[in-house]
Design an enzyme around this catalytic site. Structure first.
Site, PDB file in Angstrom:
ATOM      1  N   PRO A  26       0.781  -1.248   0.000  1.00 50.43           N
ATOM      2  CA  PRO A  26       0.000   0.000   0.000  1.00 50.43           C
ATOM      3  C   PRO A  26       0.809   1.293   0.000  1.00 50.43           C
ATOM      4  O   PRO A  26       0.222   2.367  -0.048  1.00 50.43           O
ATOM      5  CB  PRO A  26      -0.792  -0.120   1.299  1.00 50.43           C
ATOM      6  CG  PRO A  26       0.087  -0.916   2.199  1.00 50.43           C
ATOM      7  CD  PRO A  26       0.839  -1.874   1.322  1.00 50.43           C
ATOM      8  N   ASP A  49       2.521   0.609 -12.182  1.00 51.80           N
ATOM      9  CA  ASP A  49       1.475   1.624 -12.022  1.00 51.80           C
ATOM     10  C   ASP A  49       2.022   2.830 -11.271  1.00 51.80           C
ATOM     11  O   ASP A  49       3.130   2.816 -10.770  1.00 51.80           O
ATOM     12  CB  ASP A  49       0.315   1.051 -11.197  1.00 51.80           C
ATOM     13  CG  ASP A  49      -0.544   0.110 -12.012  1.00 51.80           C
ATOM     14  OD1 ASP A  49      -0.353   0.048 -13.230  1.00 51.80           O
ATOM     15  OD2 ASP A  49      -1.403  -0.545 -11.399  1.00 51.80           O
ATOM     16  N   LYS A  71      -2.384   5.092 -14.840  1.00 56.28           N
ATOM     17  CA  LYS A  71      -3.642   4.999 -14.100  1.00 56.28           C
ATOM     18  C   LYS A  71      -3.723   6.072 -13.022  1.00 56.28           C
ATOM     19  O   LYS A  71      -3.262   5.917 -11.907  1.00 56.28           O
ATOM     20  CB  LYS A  71      -3.873   3.630 -13.444  1.00 56.28           C
ATOM     21  CG  LYS A  71      -4.073   2.488 -14.401  1.00 56.28           C
ATOM     22  CD  LYS A  71      -5.405   2.549 -15.098  1.00 56.28           C
ATOM     23  CE  LYS A  71      -5.431   1.532 -16.216  1.00 56.28           C
ATOM     24  NZ  LYS A  71      -5.623   0.200 -15.677  1.00 56.28           N
ATOM     25  N   GLY A 102       0.109  -1.543  -7.313  1.00 65.44           N
ATOM     26  CA  GLY A 102      -0.051  -1.124  -5.927  1.00 65.44           C
ATOM     27  C   GLY A 102      -0.937  -2.100  -5.164  1.00 65.44           C
ATOM     28  O   GLY A 102      -1.838  -2.712  -5.743  1.00 65.44           O
ATOM     29  N   THR A 132      -2.982  -5.361   0.700  1.00 66.59           N
ATOM     30  CA  THR A 132      -3.937  -4.450   0.076  1.00 66.59           C
ATOM     31  C   THR A 132      -4.151  -3.212   0.958  1.00 66.59           C
ATOM     32  O   THR A 132      -3.886  -3.243   2.170  1.00 66.59           O
ATOM     33  CB  THR A 132      -5.262  -5.181  -0.218  1.00 66.59           C
ATOM     34  OG1 THR A 132      -6.082  -4.329  -1.009  1.00 66.59           O
ATOM     35  CG2 THR A 132      -6.002  -5.564   1.051  1.00 66.59           C
ATOM     36  N   MET A 184     -11.079   4.081  -3.830  1.00 68.68           N
ATOM     37  CA  MET A 184     -11.378   5.068  -4.884  1.00 68.68           C
ATOM     38  C   MET A 184     -12.642   5.863  -4.558  1.00 68.68           C
ATOM     39  O   MET A 184     -13.489   6.075  -5.418  1.00 68.68           O
ATOM     40  CB  MET A 184     -11.537   4.351  -6.239  1.00 68.68           C
ATOM     41  CG  MET A 184     -10.264   3.676  -6.696  1.00 68.68           C
ATOM     42  SD  MET A 184     -10.493   2.576  -8.089  1.00 68.68           S
ATOM     43  CE  MET A 184     -11.105   1.098  -7.293  1.00 68.68           C
TER      44      MET A 184
HETATM   45  N1  SAH Z   1      -4.792  -2.985  -5.797  1.00 68.13           N
HETATM   46  C1  SAH Z   1      -4.802  -1.912  -4.835  1.00 68.13           C
HETATM   47  C2  SAH Z   1      -5.962  -0.963  -5.041  1.00 68.13           C
HETATM   48  C3  SAH Z   1      -5.935  -0.230  -6.356  1.00 68.13           C
HETATM   49  S1  SAH Z   1      -7.248   0.903  -6.523  1.00 68.13           S
HETATM   50  C4  SAH Z   1      -4.812  -2.502  -3.421  1.00 68.13           C
HETATM   51  O1  SAH Z   1      -4.958  -3.701  -3.263  1.00 68.13           O
HETATM   52  O2  SAH Z   1      -4.654  -1.744  -2.467  1.00 68.13           O
HETATM   53  C5  SAH Z   1      -6.523   2.369  -5.885  1.00 68.13           C
HETATM   54  C6  SAH Z   1      -7.190   2.761  -4.595  1.00 68.13           C
HETATM   55  O3  SAH Z   1      -6.617   2.070  -3.510  1.00 68.13           O
HETATM   56  C7  SAH Z   1      -7.024   4.211  -4.253  1.00 68.13           C
HETATM   57  O4  SAH Z   1      -7.969   5.020  -4.906  1.00 68.13           O
HETATM   58  C8  SAH Z   1      -7.279   4.185  -2.754  1.00 68.13           C
HETATM   59  O5  SAH Z   1      -8.661   4.099  -2.483  1.00 68.13           O
HETATM   60  C9  SAH Z   1      -6.652   2.880  -2.353  1.00 68.13           C
HETATM   61  N2  SAH Z   1      -5.285   3.044  -1.833  1.00 68.13           N
HETATM   62  C10 SAH Z   1      -4.190   2.439  -2.291  1.00 68.13           C
HETATM   63  N3  SAH Z   1      -3.106   2.775  -1.558  1.00 68.13           N
HETATM   64  C11 SAH Z   1      -3.542   3.620  -0.601  1.00 68.13           C
HETATM   65  C12 SAH Z   1      -2.911   4.322   0.479  1.00 68.13           C
HETATM   66  N4  SAH Z   1      -1.618   4.203   0.716  1.00 68.13           N
HETATM   67  N5  SAH Z   1      -3.676   5.110   1.260  1.00 68.13           N
HETATM   68  C13 SAH Z   1      -4.989   5.235   1.045  1.00 68.13           C
HETATM   69  N6  SAH Z   1      -5.641   4.600   0.050  1.00 68.13           N
HETATM   70  C14 SAH Z   1      -4.939   3.795  -0.761  1.00 68.13           C
END
Ligand code: SAH
Length: 260
Positions: A26, A49, A71, A102, A132, A184
């Site tokens: 994350p 990404d 993206k 990510g 995640t 998101m």
């Molecule tokens: N595959 C990723 C999610 C991708 S969609 C996962 O498993 O985390 C992208 C969304 O993930 C962002 O819009 C946000 O809602 C969330 N996100 C990802 N990293 C984040 C972070 N460090 N802090 C807050 N929200 C995060």
């Protein structure tokens, strides 16, 4: 790609073309798994990404090619079909292709679509899970996602609304005893709060929106659900943000007391 920069005509041995679909976690670079680090160190090409931390990108070997696939809300560097084709083409050239995403590749990352496209193209795909946003960000903010007596379920939803896509099951989401995590969701926060309250979630349900969770710049804006959109707007939050809603938010104060 220009004709002059066409890669040398390498070919994968029959049936050996492979793509590693890797989760980068994350944000905090230390949340990368050992397996992801190993695969990354052996990569010939990395297609990544925007949400991947610079410290993780720095682990890509110098000899490897780095391709940014983008993206950002409404600003895609590459279309999804182009990414799918690129991965297949590189893998067929016999290159060790890492698709770095990510968080976890199979949680709102369109990893499923990429894995399906590779399967259709007859290319092996190995998925390496990542932490995640829901688990990483909740941990960093001191919010257990489930907790006896407060939440027996945790549901991950997307707050981004695509034309023609079915709307969320608001009635199901408004059920008591569960934690809602919205990915998101910044642009749609007002709508999410309004719908949940209209479908029975008490307006005073504790909620938080967390920007850049797990990173040094992490910001947490808390409040009752009904007030969260206003507070988030006042705080001028920027993506990426994660929204958490539910009784477990009450534990945050107790769990972060010493950290201030
Ligand atoms: N595959 C990723 C999610 C991708 S969609 C996962 O498993 O985390 C992208 C969304 O993930 C962002 O819009 C946000 O809602 C969330 N996100 C990802 N990293 C984040 C972070 N460090 N802090 C807050 N929200 C995060």
């Amino acid at each position: 790609m220009s004709a002059a920069r066409k890669p040398a005509p390498r070919r994968a041995k029959r049936g050996s073309a492979r793509v590693w679909l890797v989760g980068a976690g994350p944000g905090d670079p230390e949340l990368l798994t050992l397996k992801a680090a190993r695969v990354l160190a052996a990569a010939d090409v990395v297609v990544h990404d925007r949400l991947v931390a610079p410290e993780i990108l720095a682990r890509i070997p110098r000899r490897a090619r780095r391709i940014y696939a983008g993206k950002q809300r409404d600003r895609h560097a590459m279309k999804q079909v182009e990414i799918n084709r690129l991965l297949a083409r590189l893998a067929r050239q016999g290159r060790r292709v890492v698709r770095l995403k990510g968080g976890d590749p199979f949680v709102f990352g369109r990893g499923g679509e990429e894995a399906l496209a590779l399967a259709r193209a007859g290319i092996a795909c190995e998925v390496i899970p990542g932490i995640t946003a829901a688990t990483g960000v909740a941990a960093a903010a001191g919010i257990p996602l489930t907790h006896r007596a407060l939440a027996q379920a945790c549901v991950l939803v997307t707050g981004s609304r695509r034309k023609g896509a079915p709307d969320l099951d608001w009635k199901g989401l408004a059920r008591p005893g569960q934690t809602i995590v919205v990915y998101m969701g910044l642009a749609g926060l007002e709508r999410v709060a309004r719908e949940l309250i209209a479908h029975g979630l008490p307006p005073r349900t504790p909620a938080a929106i967390i920007q850049q969770g797990t990173m040094p710049a992490q910001r947490v804006v808390e409040g009752p659900l009904a007030a969260l959109p206003r507070r988030a707007a006042a705080a001028r939050l920027r993506a990426p943000t994660l929204i958490l809603i539910g009784g477990v938010l009450r534990l945050r104060r107790l769990l972060t007391a010493r950290r201030g």
